[in-house]
Design a protein around this motif. Structure first.
Motif, short mmCIF file in Angstrom:
data_model
loop_
_atom_site.label_atom_id
_atom_site.label_comp_id
_atom_site.label_asym_id
_atom_site.label_seq_id
_atom_site.Cartn_x
_atom_site.Cartn_y
_atom_site.Cartn_z
N LYS A 233 0.26 14.45 3.76
CA LYS A 233 1.67 14.85 3.65
C LYS A 233 1.81 16.37 3.57
CE LYS A 233 4.29 11.80 3.34
NZ LYS A 233 4.80 10.93 4.45
N GLY A 234 0.72 17.07 3.21
CA GLY A 234 0.80 18.53 3.15
C GLY A 234 -0.15 19.07 2.10
N SER A 235 -0.20 20.41 2.01
CA SER A 235 -1.04 21.04 0.99
C SER A 235 -0.26 22.16 0.33
CB SER A 235 -2.32 21.57 1.62
OG SER A 235 -2.04 22.63 2.50
N SER A 236 -0.67 22.46 -0.89
CA SER A 236 -0.02 23.53 -1.64
C SER A 236 -1.10 24.16 -2.51
CB SER A 236 1.10 22.93 -2.49
OG SER A 236 1.54 23.89 -3.43
N GLY A 237 -1.42 25.42 -2.23
CA GLY A 237 -2.51 26.06 -2.96
C GLY A 237 -3.81 25.31 -2.70
N LYS A 238 -4.48 24.91 -3.76
CA LYS A 238 -5.76 24.22 -3.61
C LYS A 238 -5.62 22.69 -3.64
CE LYS A 238 -8.46 28.03 -5.51
NZ LYS A 238 -9.32 28.48 -6.61
N THR A 239 -4.41 22.20 -3.57
CA THR A 239 -4.25 20.74 -3.58
C THR A 239 -3.69 20.24 -2.24
OG1 THR A 239 -2.01 20.74 -4.43
CG2 THR A 239 -3.79 20.69 -6.07
N ALA A 240 -4.10 19.03 -1.90
CA ALA A 240 -3.58 18.35 -0.69
C ALA A 240 -3.10 16.97 -1.11
CB ALA A 240 -4.66 18.24 0.37
N ILE A 241 -2.01 16.54 -0.48
CA ILE A 241 -1.42 15.25 -0.87
C ILE A 241 -1.46 14.29 0.33
CG2 ILE A 241 0.71 14.12 -1.63
CD1 ILE A 241 1.30 16.55 -3.28
N PHE A 242 -1.87 13.06 0.04
CA PHE A 242 -1.96 12.01 1.06
C PHE A 242 -1.13 10.80 0.65
CE2 PHE A 242 -5.71 14.55 1.47
CZ PHE A 242 -5.98 14.59 2.84
N ALA A 243 -0.47 10.19 1.63
CA ALA A 243 0.18 8.89 1.41
C ALA A 243 -0.76 7.83 1.93
CB ALA A 243 1.51 8.83 2.15
N ILE A 244 -1.06 6.86 1.09
CA ILE A 244 -2.00 5.79 1.48
C ILE A 244 -1.25 4.47 1.49
CG2 ILE A 244 -4.12 4.60 0.81
CD1 ILE A 244 -5.21 7.21 -0.07
N ALA A 245 -1.06 3.92 2.69
CA ALA A 245 -0.39 2.63 2.82
C ALA A 245 -1.46 1.56 3.02
CB ALA A 245 0.57 2.65 4.00
N ARG A 246 -1.63 0.69 2.06
CA ARG A 246 -2.72 -0.28 2.12
C ARG A 246 -2.18 -1.70 1.96
NH1 ARG A 246 -6.00 1.08 -3.43
NH2 ARG A 246 -7.54 -0.26 -2.44
N PRO A 247 -2.90 -2.71 2.50
CA PRO A 247 -2.40 -4.08 2.41
C PRO A 247 -2.28 -4.55 0.96
CG PRO A 247 -4.15 -3.91 4.06
CD PRO A 247 -4.11 -2.60 3.32
N GLU A 248 -1.27 -5.35 0.71
CA GLU A 248 -1.08 -5.96 -0.61
C GLU A 248 -2.27 -6.86 -0.93
OE1 GLU A 248 1.34 -5.78 -2.80
OE2 GLU A 248 3.14 -5.04 -1.78
N PRO A 249 -2.79 -6.80 -2.16
CA PRO A 249 -3.93 -7.68 -2.50
C PRO A 249 -3.65 -9.17 -2.24
CG PRO A 249 -3.62 -6.02 -4.20
CD PRO A 249 -2.46 -5.87 -3.25
N PHE A 250 -2.44 -9.63 -2.45
CA PHE A 250 -2.20 -11.07 -2.24
C PHE A 250 -2.34 -11.46 -0.77
CE2 PHE A 250 2.26 -9.68 -1.58
CZ PHE A 250 2.62 -10.47 -0.49
N GLU A 251 -2.19 -10.49 0.13
CA GLU A 251 -2.40 -10.76 1.55
C GLU A 251 -3.90 -10.83 1.86
OE1 GLU A 251 -0.02 -11.34 3.85
OE2 GLU A 251 1.36 -9.65 4.00
N LEU A 252 -4.68 -10.01 1.16
CA LEU A 252 -6.13 -9.94 1.40
C LEU A 252 -6.88 -11.05 0.69
CD1 LEU A 252 -6.50 -6.09 0.79
CD2 LEU A 252 -6.54 -7.24 3.01
N GLY A 253 -6.31 -11.55 -0.41
CA GLY A 253 -6.96 -12.61 -1.17
C GLY A 253 -7.96 -12.11 -2.19
N ASP A 254 -8.05 -10.80 -2.36
CA ASP A 254 -8.96 -10.24 -3.37
C ASP A 254 -8.48 -8.83 -3.71
OD1 ASP A 254 -11.95 -10.98 -4.46
OD2 ASP A 254 -11.62 -8.82 -4.37
N CYS A 255 -8.73 -8.41 -4.95
CA CYS A 255 -8.27 -7.10 -5.43
C CYS A 255 -9.32 -6.00 -5.28
CB CYS A 255 -7.90 -7.19 -6.91
SG CYS A 255 -6.15 -7.45 -7.17
N VAL A 256 -10.36 -6.24 -4.49
CA VAL A 256 -11.46 -5.28 -4.40
C VAL A 256 -10.91 -3.89 -4.03
CG1 VAL A 256 -11.93 -5.83 -1.95
CG2 VAL A 256 -13.78 -4.99 -3.40
#
Ligand code: ZN
Length: 487
Positions: A291-314
């Protein structure tokens, strides 16, 4: 109902109902990485790793058929003694089996998989029977064990037919429609064999070491073969080996001593099949966007499948780019190792359903009189009705509790005759006493007569939350397939 009336009803339904197709339901996490320099933060990148942090091999064990209680519990115990896990691929189950067997092997870190309801040769039964064998089995295991079932193994390893070259693809289609995502077979390329993408169906390189008299030399030779294939990155299923066995051994002592020779490898992930399948699906289906960086930090958006769709919370393992020193996800600090690898857990609120029920609409009845609840989930009544004349399903759900339920994630599973396959949609909530009637147009059909034999079996899976956490209710119905007039 007139065609015009039906149109009005679907439009009305559409106002509060969004069909999403077959894609994974995802949720978003915000990842903040801190770097040694501003330049490193500007160039920051994150990639998903093929296995958990520090692991080079995933190793699971496969146990087929519904073993008697004492045998199954002993197997789970010997696996746990040597630090292994197993997946038990079950056929017929009932609530007592859930209580006395499934719960006990789950407590040892093992998981439940599907293996068809009655163990037929799948290529020898009609397409509708195949779908019901697979889906009704998954629903029965889930509701008897209160555990997600996402993996499958073939009865008799049978999936081909001399008279029906399309049969392997049809079996793969049944599996995916039924909500199954992978499982070990004797061949590492089960996705290709079933006509699916290897990013969608997750297998294993499975081997056996003699079910009656386990052999150490077979174990060693197969592991050497598997490690070589993993080192050469030549397996469609990724770095996953599975030891497959039946319960034909007179005792498990010899078996335990054999697997003990490969216990405690620090770079092996001793997992069950459900965990590996959920891990690899996440790796393929998680979108990581800077999503961008500011100084020494960088920000990411992580869109991941819902655990109930995968069948496990690993969780998922990630690697940060050069110079990364720290990682925080939604306020929680994560630990980076020397290679800048770290483990990204699911958000604490994303739980798997631990109460699962099923209601079958016995006579395919219509109206509110058909509503039923499972004793595990008394708050939610449901009834699924099939209307072939309208080419539609009608799902009724009613909240008979004093608290609001929601959100509700609905997943309709259709027999092979209907091209739509799996249809998903979500409802924000169901208020106390509220009843919702959700019509689903089944849409385009295959015209091939082989889809019209036997009985159509339909299911609607409802994943929802209540005050006690996450729950799942399956509503099912079946009707005789249409008999085509011979002209
Ligand atoms: Zn079997």
């Amino acid at each position: 109902m007139t065609a015009k009336g039906w149109m009005a009803m679907t439009t009305l339904a559409a106002a509060c109902w969004t069909a999403k197709g077959e894609g994974w339901r995802t949720y978003e996490q915000t990842l903040t990485l801190t770097f040694e320099s501003e330049a490193q933060a500007r160039d920051a990148a994150v990639t998903a790793l093929p296995l958990p942090v520090g692991k080079k091999v995933a190793f699971s064990t496969r146990w087929d058929d519904s073993s008697p209680e004492a045998v199954a519990v002993a197997k789970a115990a010997v696996l746990a003694e040597y630090g292994y896990k197993g997946t038990f691929f079950l056929n017929k189950v009932d609530p007592a089996y859930g209580e006395n067997v499934i719960r006990k092997f789950l407590a040892k870190g093992c998981s439940a998989g599907a293996h068809t309801a009655t163990h037929p040769f799948l290529p020898r039964i009609d397409h509708n029977a195949m779908f019901q064998e697979v889906l009704a089995n998954r629903i029965a295991i889930e509701s008897c064990g209160d555990t997600c079932v996402s993996t499958f193994t073939l009865p008799y390893r049978a999936f081909t037919s001399e008279t029906d070259p399309d049969r392997p693809r049809a079996i793969g289609e049944c599996l995916v429609r039924a909500g199954l995502n992978g499982g070990p077979e004797h061949f590492a390329d089960s996705a290709t064999k079933f006509g699916r993408s290897p990013r969608e169906w997750i297998g294993a390189l499975e081997f056996s070491i003699d079910d009656r008299n386990p052999q150490l030399d077979k174990f060693e030779a197969n592991i050497a073969r598997g490690l070589k294939a993993i080192a050469g990155n030549s397996l469609e299923c990724g770095p996953h080996l599975a030891l497959g066995t039946h319960n034909w051994q007179p005792d498990l002592k010899a078996f335990g001593e054999i697997i003990g020779t490969q216990a405690n490898h620090p770079d092996w992930w001793y997992c069950n099949a459900n965990e590996y399948v959920a891990y690899r699906l996440q790796m393929f289906n998680t979108a990581i966007v800077k999503k961008g960086s500011s100084g020494k930090t960088a920000i990411f958006a992580i869109a991941r499948p819902e655990p109930f769709e995968l069948g496990d919370c690993v969780p998922l393992a990630l690697r940060a780019s050069a110079g990364a020193r720290g990682a925080v996800v939604d306020g929680q600090t994560l630990t980076l190792d020397a290679a800048r690898d770290f483990t990204l857990p699911h958000a604490a609120a994303r739980q798997l359903p631990d109460r699962i029920g099923a209601v079958h609409n016995e006579d395919n009845a219509e109206g509110e009189g058909a509503l039923k609840a499972d004793s595990t989930l008394p708050a939610l009544q449901a009834a699924l009705h099939v209307d072939l004349a309208r080419n539609a399903l009608d799902l009724q759900i009613k909240n008979v509790s004093q608290e609001s339920l929601g959100p509700l994630h609905l997943t309709f599973r259709l027999p092979l005759k209907w091209k739509r396959g799996v249809v998903k949609g979500d409802l924000a909530s169901l208020k106390p006493g509220e009843i919702r009637k959700i019509p689903l147009a089944l849409g385009d059909v295959e015209t091939d007569a082989r889809y019209e034999a036997g009985t159509y079996y339909f299911a609607a899976q409802c994943d929802y939350g209540d005050a006690a956490g996450a729950a799942r209710l399956h509503a099912t119905a079946s009707v005789a397939a249409q008999v085509r007039t011979i002209e």
